[in-house]
Design a protein around this motif. Structure first.
Motif, PDB file in Angstrom:
ATOM      1  N   HIS A 158     -12.633  23.123  51.688  1.00  0.00           N
ATOM      2  CA  HIS A 158     -11.336  23.985  52.480  1.00  0.00           C
ATOM      3  C   HIS A 158     -12.105  25.588  52.508  1.00  0.00           C
ATOM      4  O   HIS A 158     -11.661  26.126  53.736  1.00  0.00           O
ATOM      5  CB  HIS A 158     -10.062  23.974  51.813  1.00  0.00           C
ATOM      6  CG  HIS A 158      -9.204  22.829  52.374  1.00  0.00           C
ATOM      7  ND1 HIS A 158      -8.458  22.751  53.617  1.00  0.00           N
ATOM      8  CD2 HIS A 158      -9.054  21.690  51.581  1.00  0.00           C
ATOM      9  CE1 HIS A 158      -7.909  21.585  53.725  1.00  0.00           C
ATOM     10  NE2 HIS A 158      -8.450  20.809  52.510  1.00  0.00           N
ATOM     11  N   ARG A 179     -14.904  25.884  55.260  1.00  0.00           N
ATOM     12  CA  ARG A 179     -14.312  25.503  56.273  1.00  0.00           C
ATOM     13  C   ARG A 179     -13.588  26.908  56.912  1.00  0.00           C
ATOM     14  O   ARG A 179     -13.759  27.156  58.153  1.00  0.00           O
ATOM     15  CB  ARG A 179     -13.551  24.476  56.531  1.00  0.00           C
ATOM     16  CG  ARG A 179     -12.848  24.184  57.984  1.00  0.00           C
ATOM     17  CD  ARG A 179     -11.608  24.908  58.210  1.00  0.00           C
ATOM     18  NE  ARG A 179     -11.196  24.765  59.374  1.00  0.00           N
ATOM     19  CZ  ARG A 179     -11.334  25.601  60.599  1.00  0.00           C
ATOM     20  NH1 ARG A 179     -12.180  26.405  60.187  1.00  0.00           N
ATOM     21  NH2 ARG A 179     -10.852  25.494  61.765  1.00  0.00           N
ATOM     22  N   SER A 180     -12.688  27.221  56.078  1.00  0.00           N
ATOM     23  CA  SER A 180     -11.913  28.601  56.397  1.00  0.00           C
ATOM     24  C   SER A 180     -12.685  29.864  56.657  1.00  0.00           C
ATOM     25  O   SER A 180     -12.528  30.487  57.570  1.00  0.00           O
ATOM     26  CB  SER A 180     -10.960  28.748  55.463  1.00  0.00           C
ATOM     27  OG  SER A 180     -10.011  27.973  55.285  1.00  0.00           O
ATOM     28  N   THR A 220      -6.613  32.158  54.814  1.00  0.00           N
ATOM     29  CA  THR A 220      -7.759  32.719  54.923  1.00  0.00           C
ATOM     30  C   THR A 220      -8.041  33.740  55.658  1.00  0.00           C
ATOM     31  O   THR A 220      -8.472  34.906  55.581  1.00  0.00           O
ATOM     32  CB  THR A 220      -9.078  31.887  54.893  1.00  0.00           C
ATOM     33  OG1 THR A 220      -8.871  30.699  53.761  1.00  0.00           O
ATOM     34  CG2 THR A 220     -10.438  32.570  54.588  1.00  0.00           C
ATOM     35  N   GLY A 246     -14.586  29.180  59.952  1.00  0.00           N
ATOM     36  CA  GLY A 246     -13.648  29.581  61.221  1.00  0.00           C
ATOM     37  C   GLY A 246     -13.206  30.842  61.382  1.00  0.00           C
ATOM     38  O   GLY A 246     -13.046  31.310  62.299  1.00  0.00           O
ATOM     39  N   ALA A 306     -17.883  24.988  62.212  1.00  0.00           N
ATOM     40  CA  ALA A 306     -16.596  24.891  61.744  1.00  0.00           C
ATOM     41  C   ALA A 306     -15.847  23.289  62.073  1.00  0.00           C
ATOM     42  O   ALA A 306     -15.368  22.629  61.315  1.00  0.00           O
ATOM     43  CB  ALA A 306     -15.591  25.865  62.169  1.00  0.00           C
ATOM     44  N   PHE A 324      -6.997  27.499  56.709  1.00  0.00           N
ATOM     45  CA  PHE A 324      -7.618  28.289  57.674  1.00  0.00           C
ATOM     46  C   PHE A 324      -6.542  29.482  57.964  1.00  0.00           C
ATOM     47  O   PHE A 324      -7.179  30.831  58.087  1.00  0.00           O
ATOM     48  CB  PHE A 324      -7.803  27.515  58.918  1.00  0.00           C
ATOM     49  CG  PHE A 324      -8.342  28.178  59.922  1.00  0.00           C
ATOM     50  CD1 PHE A 324      -9.626  29.066  60.257  1.00  0.00           C
ATOM     51  CD2 PHE A 324      -7.746  28.213  61.301  1.00  0.00           C
ATOM     52  CE1 PHE A 324      -9.844  29.748  61.142  1.00  0.00           C
ATOM     53  CE2 PHE A 324      -8.283  28.964  62.304  1.00  0.00           C
ATOM     54  CZ  PHE A 324      -9.633  29.852  62.206  1.00  0.00           C
ATOM     55  N   SER A 325      -5.423  29.414  58.488  1.00  0.00           N
ATOM     56  CA  SER A 325      -4.443  30.396  58.773  1.00  0.00           C
ATOM     57  C   SER A 325      -4.562  31.636  57.453  1.00  0.00           C
ATOM     58  O   SER A 325      -4.376  32.729  57.601  1.00  0.00           O
ATOM     59  CB  SER A 325      -3.227  30.033  59.220  1.00  0.00           C
ATOM     60  OG  SER A 325      -3.289  29.421  60.262  1.00  0.00           O
ATOM     61  N   GLU A 353      -9.180  20.605  66.810  1.00  0.00           N
ATOM     62  CA  GLU A 353      -9.140  21.709  66.051  1.00  0.00           C
ATOM     63  C   GLU A 353      -9.593  23.072  66.951  1.00  0.00           C
ATOM     64  O   GLU A 353     -10.553  22.844  67.704  1.00  0.00           O
ATOM     65  CB  GLU A 353     -10.059  21.916  64.915  1.00  0.00           C
ATOM     66  CG  GLU A 353      -9.928  23.081  64.120  1.00  0.00           C
ATOM     67  CD  GLU A 353      -8.574  23.472  63.436  1.00  0.00           C
ATOM     68  OE1 GLU A 353      -8.611  24.758  63.163  1.00  0.00           O
ATOM     69  OE2 GLU A 353      -8.054  22.542  63.247  1.00  0.00           O
TER      70      GLU A 353
END
Length: 307
Positions: free
Chosen positions: A63, A66-67, A184, A70, A160, A181-182, A306
């Motif tokens: 996570h 990915r974050s 981070t 992204g 991502a 994601f948000s 996504e």
């Protein structure tokens, strides 16, 4: 109905992009990223609670990676939106499926897995012709750095997407991926804002500014939910191609709010990129379908769902 959900998502993402450009008159890119992430996280919490979900995950490192990837992509995209005409920045960001197709095409050719699909290779090559046409005005006005940022954003976004796909195959629900994601995004934006020499978090605020930030945060979450529903209910290929209506919506916002006027070469470049993106989306979707046929127990490919 799935088509309407995708059209709504594309319109909402275009609205968010327009608000980012408007908010840039008052806030730095770091601040916009921060508020986008924090507002998105707060809006997601009651949704997750209502669904009986949990934020506990056995894959924190995945996570985090990915974050981070992204957030970097989003940061560069927002910077491109600030520096370029809205439609130009959005068009360049929509090149992520082309980069994915390029990677899969090159990987398959290098490993000798089947014959190269030359129509796709032509579409990929034409996309770079389209980029040259779209970026010509930016280079002439010395705004090439914004163009480079937007293109880099699409390249990193492709990375991502691959990580989102991996998390989906691990069984991670989409709401958890989007929430971290948000979150981070909010933390990274805050840290960036602290070190931003040109702006201060303590600067004067206004209802207009708060309104724009609220729309940016809410629109991002709403658009992601709408897009997810569209992919869940409709044909992946049809829905994925409809996302390119975002270029049209962004063009309309640009003409309405900033009076953007493009030469025919720029419109041609947008059209070439759009057509190449559709071809790349077809290739990516078909490749995912082949993988599912080989591994029927794999969950649906979440790449396209996504933002």
């Amino acid at each position: 109905m799935p088509a309407l959900w995708m059209l709504f998502a594309s319109f909402t993402f275009a609205l968010m992009s327009a608000c980012v450009k408007l908010a840039s008159l008052t806030y730095s890119t770091s601040e916009i990223v921060m508020y986008r992430g924090l507002i998105g996280s707060l809006l997601l919490l009651p949704i997750i609670h209502a669904q009986g979900g949990t934020l506990k995950t056995p894959y924190p490192k995945e996570h985090l990676w990915r974050s981070v990837v992204g957030v970097l992509s989003l940061w560069l995209w927002f910077y491109g939106i600030v520096k370029l005409p809205l439609a130009t920045a959005v068009t360049l960001n929509y090149m992520a499926p082309i980069w994915l197709a390029t990677w899969m095409f090159g990987s398959g050719w290098w490993r000798g897995k089947g014959l190269p699909e030359w129509p796709l290779a032509l579409a990929i090559a034409m996309s770079f012709v389209g980029v040259t046409l779209v970026l010509r005005p930016a280079v002439e006005t010395r705004e090439w750095l914004g163009g480079v940022a937007a293109i880099a954003s699409s390249v990193i976004a492709a990375m991502a997407y691959l990580q989102v796909r991996r998390l989906g195959q691990m069984g991670e629900p989409e709401y958890r991926v989007v929430f971290y994601f948000s979150l981070t995004m909010g933390v990274a934006g805050f840290v960036g804002a602290l070190f931003d020499s040109g702006h201060s978090l303590a600067h004067a605020q206004s209802w207009r500014g708060f309104g724009l930030l609220a729309v940016i945060g809410a629109a991002g979450v709403v658009a992601q939910i709408a897009m997810t529903r569209a992919y869940r209910l409709g044909s992946v290929l049809v829905v994925a191609n409809l996302q390119y209506t975002g270029i049209i919506f962004s063009s309309l916002w640009g003409m309405l709010l900033w009076g953007d006027v493009f030469a025919w070469q720029v419109w041609l470049g947008m059209g070439v990129i759009l057509a190449s993106g559709i071809a790349a989306t077809f290739y990516n979707t078909r490749s995912a379908a082949r993988a599912s046929a080989i591994e029927p127990t794999a969950p649906p490919d979440p790449i396209a769902s996504e933002a």
